[in-house]
Design a protein around this motif. Structure first.
Motif, short mmCIF file in Angstrom:
data_model
loop_
_atom_site.label_atom_id
_atom_site.label_comp_id
_atom_site.label_asym_id
_atom_site.label_seq_id
_atom_site.Cartn_x
_atom_site.Cartn_y
_atom_site.Cartn_z
N THR A 425 -3.07 -22.64 40.74
CA THR A 425 -3.18 -21.31 40.13
C THR A 425 -4.18 -20.44 40.88
OG1 THR A 425 -2.61 -22.18 37.94
CG2 THR A 425 -3.74 -20.06 38.02
N VAL A 426 -5.36 -21.00 41.16
CA VAL A 426 -6.38 -20.23 41.88
C VAL A 426 -5.90 -19.89 43.29
CG1 VAL A 426 -8.74 -20.28 42.78
CG2 VAL A 426 -8.24 -21.27 40.53
N ALA A 427 -5.23 -20.83 43.94
CA ALA A 427 -4.74 -20.59 45.30
C ALA A 427 -3.72 -19.46 45.32
CB ALA A 427 -4.11 -21.87 45.87
N ARG A 428 -2.81 -19.44 44.35
CA ARG A 428 -1.80 -18.38 44.31
C ARG A 428 -2.43 -17.01 44.11
NH1 ARG A 428 1.83 -22.25 41.96
NH2 ARG A 428 0.79 -21.97 39.97
N GLU A 429 -3.48 -16.96 43.29
CA GLU A 429 -4.14 -15.68 43.02
C GLU A 429 -4.93 -15.19 44.23
OE1 GLU A 429 -6.46 -16.26 39.53
OE2 GLU A 429 -4.72 -16.50 38.20
N CYS A 430 -5.37 -16.11 45.09
CA CYS A 430 -6.13 -15.72 46.29
C CYS A 430 -5.22 -15.43 47.48
CB CYS A 430 -7.11 -16.83 46.67
SG CYS A 430 -8.47 -17.04 45.51
N MET A 431 -4.00 -15.92 47.42
CA MET A 431 -3.08 -15.76 48.56
C MET A 431 -2.48 -14.36 48.59
SD MET A 431 -1.17 -19.44 48.13
CE MET A 431 0.37 -18.78 48.74
N ARG A 432 -1.99 -13.98 49.76
CA ARG A 432 -1.23 -12.74 49.90
C ARG A 432 0.21 -12.98 49.44
NH1 ARG A 432 -1.76 -12.09 56.18
NH2 ARG A 432 -0.98 -14.21 55.88
N PRO A 433 0.94 -11.92 49.13
CA PRO A 433 2.34 -12.11 48.69
C PRO A 433 3.20 -12.82 49.73
CG PRO A 433 1.59 -9.88 48.20
CD PRO A 433 0.52 -10.51 49.02
N GLN A 434 2.88 -12.63 51.03
CA GLN A 434 3.72 -13.24 52.06
C GLN A 434 3.35 -14.69 52.36
OE1 GLN A 434 1.63 -10.67 52.41
NE2 GLN A 434 0.79 -10.49 54.47
N ASP A 435 2.24 -15.20 51.80
CA ASP A 435 1.84 -16.59 52.02
C ASP A 435 2.67 -17.52 51.13
OD1 ASP A 435 -0.04 -15.67 53.78
OD2 ASP A 435 -1.67 -15.66 52.31
N THR A 436 2.74 -18.80 51.53
CA THR A 436 3.54 -19.79 50.80
C THR A 436 2.68 -21.00 50.46
OG1 THR A 436 5.56 -19.11 51.96
CG2 THR A 436 5.59 -21.26 50.89
N LEU A 437 2.73 -21.41 49.19
CA LEU A 437 2.00 -22.59 48.72
C LEU A 437 2.99 -23.71 48.40
CD1 LEU A 437 -0.68 -23.95 47.71
CD2 LEU A 437 -0.11 -23.02 45.45
N ALA A 438 2.71 -24.92 48.89
CA ALA A 438 3.59 -26.07 48.64
C ALA A 438 2.74 -27.30 48.36
CB ALA A 438 4.52 -26.31 49.82
N ARG A 439 3.24 -28.13 47.45
CA ARG A 439 2.57 -29.42 47.20
C ARG A 439 3.14 -30.43 48.18
NH1 ARG A 439 2.26 -32.93 41.55
NH2 ARG A 439 0.72 -34.44 42.29
N TYR A 440 2.26 -30.95 49.03
CA TYR A 440 2.71 -31.83 50.10
C TYR A 440 2.85 -33.27 49.63
CZ TYR A 440 3.19 -33.28 54.98
OH TYR A 440 3.67 -33.77 56.17
N GLY A 441 2.11 -33.62 48.59
CA GLY A 441 2.16 -34.97 48.06
C GLY A 441 0.83 -35.35 47.46
N GLY A 442 0.85 -35.97 46.25
CA GLY A 442 -0.40 -36.36 45.61
C GLY A 442 -1.29 -35.17 45.37
N GLU A 443 -2.50 -35.22 45.96
CA GLU A 443 -3.45 -34.12 45.80
C GLU A 443 -3.50 -33.23 47.04
OE1 GLU A 443 -5.89 -37.77 47.10
OE2 GLU A 443 -4.08 -37.32 45.97
N GLU A 444 -2.49 -33.30 47.89
CA GLU A 444 -2.45 -32.51 49.11
C GLU A 444 -1.54 -31.30 48.95
OE1 GLU A 444 -3.20 -35.79 52.63
OE2 GLU A 444 -1.15 -35.32 52.04
N PHE A 445 -1.98 -30.17 49.48
CA PHE A 445 -1.20 -28.93 49.45
C PHE A 445 -1.13 -28.36 50.86
CE2 PHE A 445 -2.69 -29.44 45.16
CZ PHE A 445 -1.66 -28.94 44.36
N VAL A 446 -0.05 -27.63 51.13
CA VAL A 446 0.12 -26.93 52.40
C VAL A 446 0.25 -25.44 52.10
CG1 VAL A 446 1.68 -26.49 54.34
CG2 VAL A 446 1.12 -28.83 53.69
N ILE A 447 -0.45 -24.62 52.88
CA ILE A 447 -0.34 -23.16 52.76
C ILE A 447 0.12 -22.61 54.10
CG2 ILE A 447 -1.55 -21.00 52.31
CD1 ILE A 447 -3.45 -22.48 50.50
N LEU A 448 1.22 -21.85 54.08
CA LEU A 448 1.73 -21.18 55.27
C LEU A 448 1.24 -19.73 55.25
CD1 LEU A 448 5.43 -22.46 55.29
CD2 LEU A 448 3.40 -23.53 56.29
N MET A 449 0.63 -19.29 56.34
CA MET A 449 0.06 -17.94 56.41
C MET A 449 0.66 -17.21 57.62
SD MET A 449 -3.92 -18.87 55.49
CE MET A 449 -3.90 -20.40 56.44
N PRO A 450 1.75 -16.45 57.42
CA PRO A 450 2.35 -15.72 58.54
C PRO A 450 1.48 -14.55 58.99
CG PRO A 450 3.44 -15.15 56.48
CD PRO A 450 2.49 -16.27 56.17
#
Length: 522
Positions: A425-450
């Protein structure tokens, strides 16, 4: 003003045209009509003359440039009020006259009479042919976004492109063309923005209409709500891709559900046909049974001995049994068909629920709402394609929550799940609209920043870390500080997305070994 009615004035106008043997042109008709009606004669709008005047106006200051553009815009629309307002405003930007005797050109200007080009600053670099080529490429890149509906704008674009592509570029001429072009460009850009806004409204109307027509189908109404949310501003290619995928899901559901609905209708039709057929048979059987009863009653009345009555009673009993058997067979068949119809209806309802569940989980993680691995693969493929096409940077960040196992062991897995959702939730609120948040597995997340280089990617992850320190996670009444370690990698030329994630993963482990709650670039 004449007291005559409009149709009377028109009739008198035609009479005078005929009597005076005048050509029935719009100008002659208007002149006579105005005379009869007592309307002051208005001169014809001198468009070409006003355009010549506008072109002759000097544009030495930004204010003059803007007002001449507004003047040309008003002339194109034959708007006298706009012409007047632009000319009056233009007078306010006329610079004071130069002092007598100052015939020398000021530093930083190119001699050229009334069209002198003032450079941005004294000592500015020369305007090389390569510079003008860059200007031409920029204008060409703008064309697809601005459309080709405005013929005058297209004419100006063509003229400007030819001017900047000449081997011996005339800087003064190009400046004058750019001033006029930039003003026209602002109007065209405003029109395109309004067109985009209107098209988006139309798209929402379509979604709302489909949702209203399917008010009894909650599964479809939910999909329409998701489509409206996905197509809200800011509208980007990424969000349009999301709308396309969701719309394809809706179309698939409609086709599948329609097939089952048609089958259910066919089953219902067969059941009703069978019911009518059985009802007809029952009616016929009942009629035959009543006829036999009447015949048996007549025979009984005529019988004189018990011996004559016995065969009649036997026939009555047999007819009654046949009647009961036919009724039972018809009832059992109708009950079976009703059960099949109910089973089909239940199957359709389950199908809708399953499709909703599968649609929601096909690309998203159910716990955090972030993309899952499948959604990440699709997003990564799209972003890598954009990088190759636009030659823009792409940063990939892999972050891992610090001490997550300890959090699970001490507070329980339910609290651990809530902590993951909090981070997302916090990550989505801090990200730009064009960024992408994904759960990579377990407690790991990946953020794509074009459109993000390495340095900016690291800054973005650092900001997210600071935000998490401000927003504590609540485990019951206890405040729990959540931190993460992250690795950031910028996609290299010809590198696969998976390789960039792997490099970010290696950097994340370096951040862990360096003391956690850190961001390390690859």
């Amino acid at each position: 003003m004449s007291d005559k009615k409009p149709f009377e004035i028109a009739r008198e106008t035609l009479k005078q045209l005929t009597a005076g043997k005048l050509l029935p042109t719009p100008l002659n008709y208007q002149k006579i009509y105005n005379e009869i009606a007592g309307i002051p004669q208005m001169p014809q709008f001198p468009m070409e003359t006003l355009r010549d005047i506008a072109q002759a106006l000097p544009t030495k200051t930004p204010g003059q440039q803007k007002q001449r553009g507004l003047l040309e815009y008003a002339i194109d629309r034959m708007n006298w009020d706009g012409v007047k307002a632009a000319l009056v405003a233009y007078g306010g930007f006329v610079p004071p006259p130069a002092e007598a005797g100052s015939g020398a050109a000021s530093p930083g200007t190119l001699p050229g009479g009334a069209g002198d080009t003032t450079l941005l600053s004294q000592g500015a670099p020369a305007l090389t042919p390569e510079f003008f080529k860059q200007v031409g490429r920029m204008i060409e890149f703008l064309q697809p976004a601005l459309g080709n509906d405005d013929a005058r704008f297209m004419e100006q674009t063509d003229t400007l492109l030819k001017a900047v592509k000449k081997p011996d570029v005339d800087a003064v001429q190009v400046k004058q063309l750019l001033v006029s072009y930039s003003d026209r460009l602002s109007f065209v850009a405003e029109d395109q923005a309004e067109i985009r806004k209107t098209l988006l409204k139309l798209l929402h109307l379509v979604f709302e209409n489909i949702g209203e027509l399917s008010i009894d189908n909650q599964w479809l109404s939910g999909q329409m709500d998701a489509l409206k949310a996905a197509s809200g501003p800011p509208l980007t290619l990424r969000r349009l891709d999301e709308v396309e995928r969701k719309l394809k899901d809706v179309i698939f559901k409609q086709k599948d559900a329609k097939g089952h609905a048609v089958q259910a209708q066919e089953d219902m039709r067969k059941m009703l046909a069978t019911f009518v057929e059985r009802l007809s048979q029952i009616t016929q059987s009942t009629g035959n049974f009543h006829a036999k009863l009447e015949e048996s009653a007549r025979l009984i009345e005529q019988a004189k001995t018990i011996t004559e009555i016995a065969p009649v009673l036997k026939e009555v009993v047999g007819a009654t049994r046949d009647m009961a058997y036919d009724s039972k067979v018809s009832r059992d068949e109708l009950v079976a068909m009703r059960e099949r119809a109910q089973a089909t209806e239940t199957e359709i309802a389950k199908l809708h629920q399953e499709l909703d569940r599968v649609s929601a989980q096909s690309r998203h993680d159910s716990l955090t709402g972030a993309l899952n691995r499948k959604g990440l693969d699709e997003a990564m493929e799209r972003e890598v394609s954009n990088v190759r096409r636009k030659e823009t940077p792409l940063c990939v960040s892999l972050l891992d929550i610090d001490n997550f196992k300890q959090l699970n062991d001490s507070l329980g897995h339910a609290v651990g799940d809530n902590a993951l959702a909090h981070l997302a939730t916090v990550a989505r609120e801090c990200m730009r609209p064009q960024d992408t948040l994904a759960r990579y597995g377990g407690e790991e997340f990946v953020i794509l920043m074009p459109d993000t280089a390495m340095e900016k990617g690291i800054e973005a992850m650092t900001r997210l870390q600071r935000e998490l320190t401000k927003r504590f996670f609540l485990a019951g009444e206890d405040k729990v500080l959540i931190t993460f370690s992250a690795g950031v990698a910028q996609l290299a030329t010809d590198e696969k997305g998976s390789d960039a994630i792997r490099r970010a993963d290696q950097s994340m482990y370096l951040a862990k070994r360096s003391g956690k709650n850190r961001v390390v670039g690859s």
